[in-house]
Motif scaffolding. Sequence first.
Motif, PDB file in Angstrom:
ATOM      1  N   GLU A   1       0.798  -1.225   0.000  1.00  0.00           N
ATOM      2  CA  GLU A   1       0.000   0.000   0.000  1.00  0.00           C
ATOM      3  C   GLU A   1       0.829   1.272   0.000  1.00  0.00           C
ATOM      4  OE1 GLU A   1      -2.944  -0.407   3.086  1.00  0.00           O
ATOM      5  OE2 GLU A   1      -3.651  -2.314   2.252  1.00  0.00           O
TER       6      GLU A   1
ATOM      7  N   GLN B   1      -9.249   0.941  -3.575  1.00  0.00           N
ATOM      8  CA  GLN B   1      -8.840   0.531  -2.228  1.00  0.00           C
ATOM      9  C   GLN B   1      -9.984   0.639  -1.234  1.00  0.00           C
ATOM     10  OE1 GLN B   1      -6.010  -0.678  -1.032  1.00  0.00           O
ATOM     11  NE2 GLN B   1      -6.227  -0.375   1.171  1.00  0.00           N
TER      12      GLN B   1
ATOM     13  N   LYS C   1     -13.280  -0.056   0.230  1.00  0.00           N
ATOM     14  CA  LYS C   1     -14.154  -1.209   0.005  1.00  0.00           C
ATOM     15  C   LYS C   1     -15.572  -0.800  -0.393  1.00  0.00           C
ATOM     16  CE  LYS C   1     -10.533  -3.278   1.515  1.00  0.00           C
ATOM     17  NZ  LYS C   1      -9.457  -3.540   0.541  1.00  0.00           N
TER      18      LYS C   1
ATOM     19  N   ASN D   1     -10.961   0.731   4.836  1.00  0.00           N
ATOM     20  CA  ASN D   1      -9.589   0.542   4.366  1.00  0.00           C
ATOM     21  C   ASN D   1      -8.969  -0.578   5.193  1.00  0.00           C
ATOM     22  OD1 ASN D   1      -8.786   2.789   2.339  1.00  0.00           O
ATOM     23  ND2 ASN D   1      -9.911   3.877   3.940  1.00  0.00           N
ATOM     24  N   SER D   2      -8.817  -1.730   4.563  1.00  0.00           N
ATOM     25  CA  SER D   2      -8.278  -2.890   5.278  1.00  0.00           C
ATOM     26  C   SER D   2      -7.543  -3.765   4.285  1.00  0.00           C
ATOM     27  CB  SER D   2      -9.405  -3.666   5.970  1.00  0.00           C
ATOM     28  OG  SER D   2     -10.386  -4.076   5.036  1.00  0.00           O
ATOM     29  N   ARG D   3      -6.870  -4.795   4.828  1.00  0.00           N
ATOM     30  CA  ARG D   3      -6.080  -5.658   3.970  1.00  0.00           C
ATOM     31  C   ARG D   3      -5.751  -6.953   4.701  1.00  0.00           C
ATOM     32  NH1 ARG D   3      -5.042  -1.860   7.063  1.00  0.00           N
ATOM     33  NH2 ARG D   3      -4.883  -0.500   5.259  1.00  0.00           N
ATOM     34  N   GLY D   4      -5.403  -7.963   3.892  1.00  0.00           N
ATOM     35  CA  GLY D   4      -4.783  -9.173   4.409  1.00  0.00           C
ATOM     36  C   GLY D   4      -5.578  -9.965   5.423  1.00  0.00           C
TER      37      GLY D   4
ATOM     38  N   GLU E   1     -13.743  -7.518  -2.822  1.00  0.00           N
ATOM     39  CA  GLU E   1     -12.882  -6.348  -2.661  1.00  0.00           C
ATOM     40  C   GLU E   1     -11.792  -6.337  -3.714  1.00  0.00           C
ATOM     41  OE1 GLU E   1     -11.437  -6.968   1.366  1.00  0.00           O
ATOM     42  OE2 GLU E   1      -9.434  -7.368   0.573  1.00  0.00           O
TER      43      GLU E   1
ATOM     44  N   ASN F   1      -7.679  -5.182  -4.330  1.00  0.00           N
ATOM     45  CA  ASN F   1      -6.381  -4.781  -3.797  1.00  0.00           C
ATOM     46  C   ASN F   1      -5.565  -4.245  -4.967  1.00  0.00           C
ATOM     47  OD1 ASN F   1      -6.581  -5.756  -0.962  1.00  0.00           O
ATOM     48  ND2 ASN F   1      -6.861  -7.725  -1.974  1.00  0.00           N
TER      49      ASN F   1
ATOM     50  N   THR G   1      -0.517  -9.471  -5.269  1.00  0.00           N
ATOM     51  CA  THR G   1      -0.877 -10.445  -4.234  1.00  0.00           C
ATOM     52  C   THR G   1      -0.266 -11.786  -4.613  1.00  0.00           C
ATOM     53  OG1 THR G   1      -2.963 -10.826  -5.397  1.00  0.00           O
ATOM     54  CG2 THR G   1      -3.013  -9.286  -3.528  1.00  0.00           C
TER      55      THR G   1
ATOM     56  N   SER H   1       0.669   0.562   5.754  1.00  0.00           N
ATOM     57  CA  SER H   1      -0.758   0.440   5.492  1.00  0.00           C
ATOM     58  C   SER H   1      -1.398   1.799   5.252  1.00  0.00           C
ATOM     59  CB  SER H   1      -1.454  -0.251   6.670  1.00  0.00           C
ATOM     60  OG  SER H   1      -0.972  -1.572   6.833  1.00  0.00           O
TER      61      SER H   1
END
Length: 400
Positions: free
Chosen positions: A72, A101, A103, A145-148, A258, A260, A264, A373
């Motif tokens: 990010e 990014q 969601k 805003n989140s990830r992983g 979502e 990204n 990945t 992040s």
Amino acid sequence: MPCAIDEIRKLGERGHEIIASDTFFSAPGNHSRYATKRFVTPSPRHDTERFVAEIARIVDTEQVDLVLPAFEEVLFLAKHDVPMPRSRRFFPSFHVLETLQDKYRFGALARRLGLNAPEAVVVTSREDLRRAAARFGDYFAKPVNSRGGVDLLTNAGARAGMLTIEDCDVSKASPWLVQPYVEGRDVCTFSIVQHGVVTGHATYIHPREIEHSGGIAFESVDIPECVTIAQRIAAATHYHGQLSFDMIETPRGMVLIECNPRPTAGVHMMSPDMLEAALLDERGRELRVVPPGVRRKYAIALLRDMILHVDEAKEDAKYLFSDAKEVVTDRDDWKPAVYQVFSYGRVIAYRRKLAGKHERKMDLKKAYFEDVSWDGSEPTSAPTSRRAVGSAMQAGGIPR
């Protein structure tokens, strides 16, 4: 990030000179034998101005032709329009990145394009979160805003109960998205996109996960609808760069969950030849698709899961001792695996930082992501006395 290590190796194998950077010394990719030079930069999240300035300096002094963000940090680079006079930026505008990014905004875009994405609401308090959860029945919630697989709240499926509403940090500054839970098989994609045209694509599943949130074993699959979805969104946004999607395969087709806008694990599915060709196909002359049946694994993560979850050890062992190719450990490039162990010190430091606070189960991934992040806002500078502490960002460059 394993995807950064993989890109460094694959492009290095193809004869490119690789410049690697990260925000902490023990970052595994920085120690690959394919990295001819490596740099430790300030944190893009906590020391943005210095990070942007340092990347610009590296690009200029090393005469880097191609900049490949691996996480990010790409949003910080795009927002601050880092000057890269001699390079080709392999990422789109900040507006495009932010839309994908976020969601909620991504889901709205997908539905406008006629794609199947669940309706959702955004909440800014725990009380609103409770009401939205009650409205949907079986629900799924996460930060906008989140990830992983970090901070996932649900009352259905394998992740049910891993997080409670009381654990969730919900506010106007940190809004959450709530949507109905979608039952089906998790499917992911990774694409190389040249100015709106997909030139390389992988669709894959992850039959083994870490804490039911992130893949540690992977296999490519053939789902033509996934390629079409990636092409439609890439064309609509005129995307340029590395693009990934999470979807659910249901009886009525693919449901988008979502986006990204970064690499990945799908990059593991691509051969060095395919990755290079897709990156260099600037005019978008050809679509290259990974065939089904390519398998990869993270052996260290599988071993960790066997130790922490003894009841799942038999299943982990099946993948650990399979003929799937290992991503991180490579006898011809062994240092990244060693430094992967050393980098666990970041997790220990992160846990000390959380001392006295409610401990969440995904602190392992949070520790690696913390200072790269994007949460929708960022400071522009940090006190000069602060020592930059890094995360899992590694950016590979192909110099002239």
